[in-house]
Design a protein around this motif. Structure first.
Motif, PDB file in Angstrom:
ATOM      1  N   HIS A 153       1.331  42.178  52.340  1.00  0.00           N
ATOM      2  CA  HIS A 153       1.029  42.056  50.919  1.00  0.00           C
ATOM      3  C   HIS A 153       2.251  41.716  50.087  1.00  0.00           C
ATOM      4  O   HIS A 153       2.140  41.430  48.906  1.00  0.00           O
ATOM      5  N   SER A 154       3.443  41.752  50.688  1.00  0.00           N
ATOM      6  CA  SER A 154       4.668  41.620  49.911  1.00  0.00           C
ATOM      7  C   SER A 154       4.932  40.174  49.550  1.00  0.00           C
ATOM      8  O   SER A 154       4.465  39.236  50.179  1.00  0.00           O
ATOM      9  N   HIS A 155       5.770  40.015  48.498  1.00  0.00           N
ATOM     10  CA  HIS A 155       6.230  38.684  48.108  1.00  0.00           C
ATOM     11  C   HIS A 155       7.306  38.187  49.062  1.00  0.00           C
ATOM     12  O   HIS A 155       7.624  37.009  49.088  1.00  0.00           O
ATOM     13  N   ALA A 156       7.931  39.087  49.806  1.00  0.00           N
ATOM     14  CA  ALA A 156       8.969  38.720  50.783  1.00  0.00           C
ATOM     15  C   ALA A 156       8.659  39.506  52.048  1.00  0.00           C
ATOM     16  O   ALA A 156       8.879  40.701  52.117  1.00  0.00           O
ATOM     17  N   THR A 157       8.120  38.845  53.067  1.00  0.00           N
ATOM     18  CA  THR A 157       7.432  39.562  54.141  1.00  0.00           C
ATOM     19  C   THR A 157       8.302  39.918  55.331  1.00  0.00           C
ATOM     20  O   THR A 157       7.938  40.788  56.106  1.00  0.00           O
ATOM     21  N   ASP A 158       9.417  39.250  55.533  1.00  0.00           N
ATOM     22  CA  ASP A 158      10.157  39.421  56.774  1.00  0.00           C
ATOM     23  C   ASP A 158      11.132  40.585  56.688  1.00  0.00           C
ATOM     24  O   ASP A 158      11.966  40.659  55.779  1.00  0.00           O
ATOM     25  N   HIS A 159      11.021  41.498  57.640  1.00  0.00           N
ATOM     26  CA  HIS A 159      11.964  42.605  57.772  1.00  0.00           C
ATOM     27  C   HIS A 159      12.709  42.454  59.088  1.00  0.00           C
ATOM     28  O   HIS A 159      12.089  42.193  60.127  1.00  0.00           O
ATOM     29  N   LEU A 160      14.016  42.649  59.050  1.00  0.00           N
ATOM     30  CA  LEU A 160      14.847  42.587  60.248  1.00  0.00           C
ATOM     31  C   LEU A 160      15.471  43.956  60.499  1.00  0.00           C
ATOM     32  O   LEU A 160      15.789  44.694  59.561  1.00  0.00           O
ATOM     33  N   LEU A 161      15.673  44.290  61.774  1.00  0.00           N
ATOM     34  CA  LEU A 161      16.412  45.483  62.163  1.00  0.00           C
ATOM     35  C   LEU A 161      17.707  45.032  62.821  1.00  0.00           C
ATOM     36  O   LEU A 161      17.675  44.298  63.817  1.00  0.00           O
ATOM     37  N   LEU A 162      18.838  45.463  62.253  1.00  0.00           N
ATOM     38  CA  LEU A 162      20.154  45.008  62.711  1.00  0.00           C
ATOM     39  C   LEU A 162      21.049  46.192  63.070  1.00  0.00           C
ATOM     40  O   LEU A 162      22.134  46.357  62.503  1.00  0.00           O
ATOM     41  N   PRO A 163      20.670  47.036  64.009  1.00  0.00           N
ATOM     42  CA  PRO A 163      21.544  48.166  64.346  1.00  0.00           C
ATOM     43  C   PRO A 163      22.826  47.701  65.011  1.00  0.00           C
ATOM     44  O   PRO A 163      22.836  46.719  65.755  1.00  0.00           O
ATOM     45  N   ALA A 164      23.907  48.422  64.708  1.00  0.00           N
ATOM     46  CA  ALA A 164      25.174  48.104  65.373  1.00  0.00           C
ATOM     47  C   ALA A 164      25.065  48.329  66.867  1.00  0.00           C
ATOM     48  O   ALA A 164      25.718  47.636  67.658  1.00  0.00           O
ATOM     49  N   ASP A 165      24.238  49.279  67.281  1.00  0.00           N
ATOM     50  CA  ASP A 165      24.016  49.576  68.689  1.00  0.00           C
ATOM     51  C   ASP A 165      22.524  49.451  68.964  1.00  0.00           C
ATOM     52  O   ASP A 165      21.724  50.249  68.473  1.00  0.00           O
ATOM     53  N   SER A 166      22.136  48.459  69.742  1.00  0.00           N
ATOM     54  CA  SER A 166      20.714  48.235  69.994  1.00  0.00           C
ATOM     55  C   SER A 166      20.067  49.407  70.726  1.00  0.00           C
ATOM     56  O   SER A 166      18.839  49.576  70.688  1.00  0.00           O
ATOM     57  N   ALA A 167      20.870  50.245  71.387  1.00  0.00           N
ATOM     58  CA  ALA A 167      20.325  51.416  72.075  1.00  0.00           C
ATOM     59  C   ALA A 167      19.723  52.414  71.093  1.00  0.00           C
ATOM     60  O   ALA A 167      18.949  53.291  71.484  1.00  0.00           O
ATOM     61  N   LEU A 168      20.076  52.273  69.821  1.00  0.00           N
ATOM     62  CA  LEU A 168      19.545  53.156  68.787  1.00  0.00           C
ATOM     63  C   LEU A 168      18.017  53.172  68.804  1.00  0.00           C
ATOM     64  O   LEU A 168      17.380  54.213  68.625  1.00  0.00           O
ATOM     65  N   LEU A 169      17.428  52.002  69.023  1.00  0.00           N
ATOM     66  CA  LEU A 169      15.972  51.880  68.985  1.00  0.00           C
ATOM     67  C   LEU A 169      15.314  52.220  70.310  1.00  0.00           C
ATOM     68  O   LEU A 169      14.105  52.443  70.353  1.00  0.00           O
ATOM     69  N   ARG A 170      16.086  52.270  71.391  1.00  0.00           N
ATOM     70  CA  ARG A 170      15.487  52.432  72.709  1.00  0.00           C
ATOM     71  C   ARG A 170      15.311  53.883  73.120  1.00  0.00           C
ATOM     72  O   ARG A 170      14.546  54.182  74.028  1.00  0.00           O
ATOM     73  N   ALA A 171      16.022  54.788  72.468  1.00  0.00           N
ATOM     74  CA  ALA A 171      15.879  56.206  72.831  1.00  0.00           C
ATOM     75  C   ALA A 171      14.463  56.671  72.542  1.00  0.00           C
ATOM     76  O   ALA A 171      13.812  56.201  71.615  1.00  0.00           O
ATOM     77  N   GLY A 172      13.967  57.617  73.333  1.00  0.00           N
ATOM     78  CA  GLY A 172      12.583  58.040  73.207  1.00  0.00           C
ATOM     79  C   GLY A 172      12.339  59.139  72.201  1.00  0.00           C
ATOM     80  O   GLY A 172      11.262  59.732  72.189  1.00  0.00           O
ATOM     81  N   ARG A 173      13.314  59.427  71.356  1.00  0.00           N
ATOM     82  CA  ARG A 173      13.143  60.517  70.392  1.00  0.00           C
ATOM     83  C   ARG A 173      12.090  60.156  69.340  1.00  0.00           C
ATOM     84  O   ARG A 173      11.744  58.989  69.161  1.00  0.00           O
ATOM     85  N   PRO A 174      11.585  61.141  68.593  1.00  0.00           N
ATOM     86  CA  PRO A 174      10.587  60.853  67.566  1.00  0.00           C
ATOM     87  C   PRO A 174      11.111  59.845  66.545  1.00  0.00           C
ATOM     88  O   PRO A 174      12.309  59.835  66.206  1.00  0.00           O
ATOM     89  N   LEU A 175      10.212  59.017  66.047  1.00  0.00           N
ATOM     90  CA  LEU A 175      10.550  57.986  65.075  1.00  0.00           C
ATOM     91  C   LEU A 175       9.787  58.258  63.783  1.00  0.00           C
ATOM     92  O   LEU A 175       8.561  58.440  63.794  1.00  0.00           O
ATOM     93  N   VAL A 176      10.519  58.279  62.675  1.00  0.00           N
ATOM     94  CA  VAL A 176       9.945  58.512  61.354  1.00  0.00           C
ATOM     95  C   VAL A 176      10.072  57.228  60.548  1.00  0.00           C
ATOM     96  O   VAL A 176      11.184  56.694  60.390  1.00  0.00           O
ATOM     97  N   LEU A 177       8.971  56.729  60.047  1.00  0.00           N
ATOM     98  CA  LEU A 177       8.963  55.542  59.196  1.00  0.00           C
ATOM     99  C   LEU A 177       8.748  55.978  57.759  1.00  0.00           C
ATOM    100  O   LEU A 177       7.807  56.732  57.470  1.00  0.00           O
ATOM    101  N   VAL A 178       9.602  55.496  56.846  1.00  0.00           N
ATOM    102  CA  VAL A 178       9.572  55.961  55.457  1.00  0.00           C
ATOM    103  C   VAL A 178       9.312  54.784  54.526  1.00  0.00           C
ATOM    104  O   VAL A 178       9.990  53.754  54.593  1.00  0.00           O
ATOM    105  N   ASP A 179       8.324  54.956  53.650  1.00  0.00           N
ATOM    106  CA  ASP A 179       8.053  53.974  52.612  1.00  0.00           C
ATOM    107  C   ASP A 179       7.721  54.718  51.325  1.00  0.00           C
ATOM    108  O   ASP A 179       7.382  55.907  51.358  1.00  0.00           O
TER     109      ASP A 179
END
Length: 447
Positions: free
Chosen positions: A161-187
């Motif tokens: 629905h946004s006027h600018a739709t593309d979101h990128l994830l640019l972690p300094a360490d890509s392993a940040l996203l690979r760990a299996g810990r709980p993930l919280v999404l905030v909006d």
């Protein structure tokens, strides 16, 4: 519209009503008209620090309270009661209530949590950071619409629905996203859940995990939302938490009503009208900013970064007050710029804690209709060109409610930018647009 009535709002025919007891969403929210054919309505938060200047202690407290609800969900315990009356009073302008709310929210910060928090750009970058702080300093990353040389894209998703739709994830360490810990999404707002589901689906494909939490200031999903079931179909559990729940009723002909109103009203924003006087420039790197401490979470921050920021803020903010010559009794606005929200918020909150009369807000990409009408959420606005050479090209930017025709000017506006935003375009765009609304302006540049 219950609690938020105005002639333009009445003509849109949108109705918002609380669902259940507790925090009243009609206190937290106003309504405005988007300049966006994908969605007509803009729910304008009074506790986010994006479209409406607010007491920074209120803005941070709202994020910390939301973090507490996330902690309860992750621990499997009932959600803690929220201080609804104090929150309502703070929203209505009671500065002592805002101070008490923030103090109490800080005292209730949860124990350290091995959790990954992701906030959505641009509106929830500071909110997500505060949620991570409320979880005792959890690892935090926010999405971005700015490509950064040297940082590979580790993921991405869309916001339909946004006027600018593309979101990128640019972690300094890509392993940040690979760990299996709980993930919280905030909006800031959970309207349909599609953005959250798009994100969970994309991340789960490459980095599956057992637990997800979606956290928002206000949950306005329609009855029968299948967000939880859709995540369960991926083989994971989802909890949803919010400070307030609401039901929103949209007329069947909303698109037609909105189009007619847009054509009648225009956008109402004012372009820059005068050359600005010389703005002072303050570099945080010259005020003792700790070496190596990130100024935001575009590339991720961890528990140690939270601790170092908390330790640095008192002396950095005191140095800023001296360098910018902030005087007692001045009416001050700290203005963040697009995704750069959390550090400006924390600087403003620390100045408020020290006794300054401070409000916090930030610029935005969101095009909306401005109407100087009682009860309408966006009563004034300025427009100016982008000043940070964005990857998706030039375009207009906006700041709302920073000064209307009948409002007194701010004694001092502190515009906080990072180096990519400290450009000649800033001095020919945003700063002149602020000139009618500020007796003095300073540009605060992060390291």
């Amino acid at each position: 519209m219950t609690g938020i009535a105005s002639a333009p709002v009445d003509r849109l025919g949108i109705r918002l009503r609380p669902v259940g007891p507790g925090v009243d969403p009609t206190v937290l929210l106003g309504l405005a008209l988007r300049r966006n054919p994908r969605r007509a309505q803009l729910l304008v938060s009074r506790v986010l620090g994006k479209h409406v200047p607010a007491d920074p202690r209120l803005v941070r407290a709202a994020g910390l309270l939301l973090g507490g609800l996330v902690a309860d969900a992750l621990a499997g315990r009932p959600a803690r009661p929220l201080p609804a009356q104090t929150l309502h009073a703070a929203v209505r302008g009671d500065r002592s209530a805002a101070a008490a709310l923030h103090t109490d929210a800080e005292r209730a910060i949860a124990a350290a949590s091995n959790t990954l928090v992701i906030g959505f750009a641009e509106t929830a970058t500071a909110l997500g950071h505060c949620v991570a702080e409320g979880l005792g300093g959890a690892t935090y990353l926010h999405s971005t619409r700015r490509r950064v040389p040297g940082f590979a894209v580790a993921g991405g998703f869309t916001e339909e629905h946004s006027h600018a739709t593309d979101h990128l994830l640019l972690p300094a360490d890509s392993a940040l996203l690979r760990a299996g810990r709980p993930l919280v999404l905030v909006d800031d707002e959970l309207s349909t859940g599609r953005t959250a589901l798009n994100t969970i689906t994309a991340l789960h494909r490459t980095a599956p995990r057992e637990r997800y939490v979606v956290a928002a200031l206000v949950d306005v999903r329609p009855p029968g939302s299948d967000l939880v079931d859709a995540v369960a179909a991926l083989g994971a559990r989802l909890d949803v938490v919010a400070l307030a729940q609401a039901a929103i009723e949209l007329p069947a002909d909303l698109a037609e009503r909105a189009a007619a109103l847009r054509a009648e009203l225009g956008d109402g924003t004012t372009p820059r009208t005068a050359p600005n006087g010389p703005a002072s420039r303050v570099a945080l790197s010259e005020l003792g900013w700790p070496v190596g401490l990130p100024v935001g979470a575009r590339h991720g921050v961890g528990p140690d970064h939270h601790r170092r920021l908390a330790a640095a803020l008192p002396y950095v903010a005191a140095g800023l007050a001296r360098a910018a010559r902030l005087d007692a009794g001045q009416r001050i606005l700290v203005l963040g710029t697009e995704e750069l929200m959390h550090l400006p918020l924390r600087l403003a909150q620390t100045l408020a804690d020290a006794g300054h009369d401070v409000a916090f807000s930030s610029t935005t990409r969101s095009p909306a209709v401005v109407v100087d009408s009682p009860g309408y959420a966006l009563t004034s606005g300025i427009a100016f060109p982008a000043h940070d050479d964005p990857a998706d090209g030039p375009g207009p930017r906006f700041a709302y409610n920073v000064g209307g025709a009948h409002d007194p000017p701010w004694d001092h506006v502190l515009v906080v930018v990072d180096p990519p935003g400290d450009t000649p375009a800033l001095r020919t765009g945003l700063l002149p647009a602020l000139t009618p609304h500020a007796r003095r302006t300073s540009v605060v540049v992060t390291p």
